[in-house]
Design a protein around this motif. Sequence first.
Motif, PDB file in Angstrom:
ATOM      1  N   ASP A  53       0.781  -1.598   0.741  1.00 37.35           N
ATOM      2  CA  ASP A  53       0.152  -0.282   0.193  1.00 37.35           C
ATOM      3  C   ASP A  53       1.028   0.969  -0.034  1.00 37.35           C
ATOM      4  N   THR A  54       2.221   1.079   0.646  1.00 30.91           N
ATOM      5  CA  THR A  54       3.166   2.034   0.625  1.00 30.91           C
ATOM      6  C   THR A  54       3.884   2.644  -0.910  1.00 30.91           C
ATOM      7  N   ALA A  55       4.525   0.873  -1.375  1.00 32.75           N
ATOM      8  CA  ALA A  55       5.207   1.307  -2.320  1.00 32.75           C
ATOM      9  C   ALA A  55       4.373   1.499  -3.695  1.00 32.75           C
ATOM     10  N   GLY A  56       3.238   1.111  -4.152  1.00 27.56           N
ATOM     11  CA  GLY A  56       2.842   0.867  -5.058  1.00 27.56           C
ATOM     12  C   GLY A  56       2.933   0.208  -7.057  1.00 27.56           C
ATOM     13  N   GLU A  57       1.709   0.152  -6.895  1.00 26.89           N
ATOM     14  CA  GLU A  57       2.442  -0.526  -8.798  1.00 26.89           C
ATOM     15  C   GLU A  57       3.360  -0.569  -9.439  1.00 26.89           C
ATOM     16  N   ALA A  58       4.264   0.850  -9.064  1.00 23.82           N
ATOM     17  CA  ALA A  58       5.105   1.752  -9.909  1.00 23.82           C
ATOM     18  C   ALA A  58       6.335   0.744  -9.617  1.00 23.82           C
ATOM     19  N   SER A  59       6.559   0.344  -7.962  1.00 22.49           N
ATOM     20  CA  SER A  59       7.676  -0.225  -7.928  1.00 22.49           C
ATOM     21  C   SER A  59       6.862  -1.679  -7.468  1.00 22.49           C
ATOM     22  N   LEU A  60       6.077  -2.168  -7.748  1.00 29.80           N
ATOM     23  CA  LEU A  60       5.918  -3.436  -8.087  1.00 29.80           C
ATOM     24  C   LEU A  60       6.368  -3.858  -9.689  1.00 29.80           C
ATOM     25  N   LYS A  61       5.953  -3.476 -10.354  1.00 33.33           N
ATOM     26  CA  LYS A  61       6.627  -3.116 -11.744  1.00 33.33           C
ATOM     27  C   LYS A  61       8.427  -3.239 -12.081  1.00 33.33           C
ATOM     28  N   GLU A  62       9.052  -2.261 -11.268  1.00 31.35           N
ATOM     29  CA  GLU A  62      10.180  -2.494 -11.402  1.00 31.35           C
ATOM     30  C   GLU A  62      10.730  -3.316 -10.663  1.00 31.35           C
ATOM     31  N   LEU A  63       9.856  -4.004  -9.012  1.00 32.75           N
ATOM     32  CA  LEU A  63      11.006  -5.434  -8.911  1.00 32.75           C
ATOM     33  C   LEU A  63      10.849  -6.599  -9.625  1.00 32.75           C
ATOM     34  N   LYS A  64       9.470  -6.670  -9.834  1.00 33.98           N
ATOM     35  CA  LYS A  64       9.032  -7.571 -10.835  1.00 33.98           C
ATOM     36  C   LYS A  64       9.887  -7.919 -12.949  1.00 33.98           C
ATOM     37  N   ARG A  65      10.592  -6.373 -12.899  1.00 30.10           N
ATOM     38  CA  ARG A  65      11.438  -5.993 -13.920  1.00 30.10           C
ATOM     39  C   ARG A  65      12.638  -7.391 -13.604  1.00 30.10           C
ATOM     40  N   HIS A  66      13.242  -6.767 -12.132  1.00 26.93           N
ATOM     41  CA  HIS A  66      14.398  -7.133 -11.596  1.00 26.93           C
ATOM     42  C   HIS A  66      14.214  -8.667 -11.378  1.00 26.93           C
ATOM     43  N   LYS A  67      12.823  -9.035 -11.492  1.00 30.63           N
ATOM     44  CA  LYS A  67      12.989 -10.783 -11.136  1.00 30.63           C
ATOM     45  C   LYS A  67      13.579 -11.019  -9.247  1.00 30.63           C
ATOM     46  N   CYS A  68      12.383 -10.190  -9.155  1.00 32.36           N
ATOM     47  CA  CYS A  68      12.689  -9.970  -7.426  1.00 32.36           C
ATOM     48  C   CYS A  68      11.138 -10.941  -7.548  1.00 32.36           C
ATOM     49  N   VAL A  69      11.705 -12.157  -5.813  1.00 31.55           N
ATOM     50  CA  VAL A  69      10.223 -13.061  -5.510  1.00 31.55           C
ATOM     51  C   VAL A  69       9.252 -11.732  -4.899  1.00 31.55           C
ATOM     52  N   ILE A  70       8.396 -12.019  -5.123  1.00 26.17           N
ATOM     53  CA  ILE A  70       7.392 -11.483  -4.735  1.00 26.17           C
ATOM     54  C   ILE A  70       6.574 -11.559  -3.886  1.00 26.17           C
ATOM     55  N   GLU A  71       6.041 -11.136  -2.673  1.00 26.69           N
ATOM     56  CA  GLU A  71       5.172 -11.975  -1.613  1.00 26.69           C
ATOM     57  C   GLU A  71       4.345 -10.987  -1.720  1.00 26.69           C
ATOM     58  N   SER A  72       3.218 -11.073  -2.114  1.00 24.99           N
ATOM     59  CA  SER A  72       2.154  -9.940  -1.447  1.00 24.99           C
ATOM     60  C   SER A  72       1.291 -10.573  -0.954  1.00 24.99           C
ATOM     61  N   LEU A  73       0.779  -9.536   0.045  1.00 24.62           N
ATOM     62  CA  LEU A  73      -0.489 -10.237   1.737  1.00 24.62           C
ATOM     63  C   LEU A  73      -1.103  -9.120   1.725  1.00 24.62           C
ATOM     64  N   ASN A  74      -2.253  -9.477   1.980  1.00 25.42           N
ATOM     65  CA  ASN A  74      -3.228  -8.803   2.209  1.00 25.42           C
ATOM     66  C   ASN A  74      -3.030  -7.595   2.703  1.00 25.42           C
ATOM     67  N   GLN A  75      -4.035  -7.063   2.721  1.00 27.77           N
ATOM     68  CA  GLN A  75      -4.567  -5.546   3.262  1.00 27.77           C
ATOM     69  C   GLN A  75      -4.950  -5.948   5.406  1.00 27.77           C
ATOM     70  N   ALA A  76      -5.742  -6.590   5.077  1.00 34.42           N
ATOM     71  CA  ALA A  76      -6.240  -6.852   6.242  1.00 34.42           C
ATOM     72  C   ALA A  76      -5.285  -8.625   6.541  1.00 34.42           C
ATOM     73  N   LYS A  77      -4.391  -8.219   7.584  1.00 38.32           N
ATOM     74  CA  LYS A  77      -4.033  -9.622   8.115  1.00 38.32           C
ATOM     75  C   LYS A  77      -4.052  -9.529  10.072  1.00 38.32           C
ATOM     76  N   ASN A  78      -3.538 -10.935  10.272  1.00 35.32           N
ATOM     77  CA  ASN A  78      -3.183 -10.279  11.557  1.00 35.32           C
ATOM     78  C   ASN A  78      -1.299  -9.556  12.094  1.00 35.32           C
ATOM     79  N   VAL A  79      -1.014 -10.001  11.537  1.00 32.71           N
ATOM     80  CA  VAL A  79       0.579  -9.557  11.281  1.00 32.71           C
ATOM     81  C   VAL A  79       1.003  -8.526  10.354  1.00 32.71           C
TER      82      VAL A  79
END
Length: 216
Positions: A53-79
């Motif tokens: 929610d802070t990084a945003g879609e642009a950061s996600l796209k750049e991370l994917k472009r660099h083939k970084c492993v991404i684990e997306s979490l729900n905003q509603a979570k216990n931790v």
Amino acid sequence: MKHERVIVVTGGEVTPACIQEITTTDFVIGVDGGAQTCLDFGIIPHLAVGDFDTAGEASLKELKRHKCVIESLNQAKNVTDTHYALTKVVEMHPYSCLLLGALGGTRYDHLLANLGLLEGMEEAGIATTILHPNNRIRLLSGPGAFTFTRSKYVYFSIQPITPKVEGLTTKGLRYPLIDECLYRGETRGVSNEWLSDVAQVILKSGKCFIIESKDE
């Protein structure tokens, strides 16, 4: 490949001096906005976690472009995102973990939560340090004897997190303690100073934060 140290970069204040702590042998986890911080400093995290929610879609796209492993979490979570990142660290069983950006920002609830996470890491047997431009924080649990090497920090504070810390002895500090007891909610252990290049803390029971700090 087993990594000896994992660096977790969260969304708080991170300076170039903090980033310089990262070496090529470290495994780097970017937590939400901390993943963008890594990119801003030219570092590609091995893993990025969070609800982004802070990084945003642009950061996600750049991370994917660099083939970084991404684990997306729900905003509603216990931790928190940082807590989740540390569960990944525990799964890796490194010798140590360094938390960057865990004290900065405007959210004091996250600051306190991140300090509390040190206890779980200590119980998991992973030596974990929170590093901030003006502070370095570690948690000690007795019984044990612990050695510290002087660096850029001026003050050396001992802050109990259990009701009391017993059998506390310090060496190499200006105001020594000899088999004494410190109590949570009191301030006797705050703002000690280095006397030599190596300090030792011995405690028989209890848990405490060791906070090395300096003024701006």
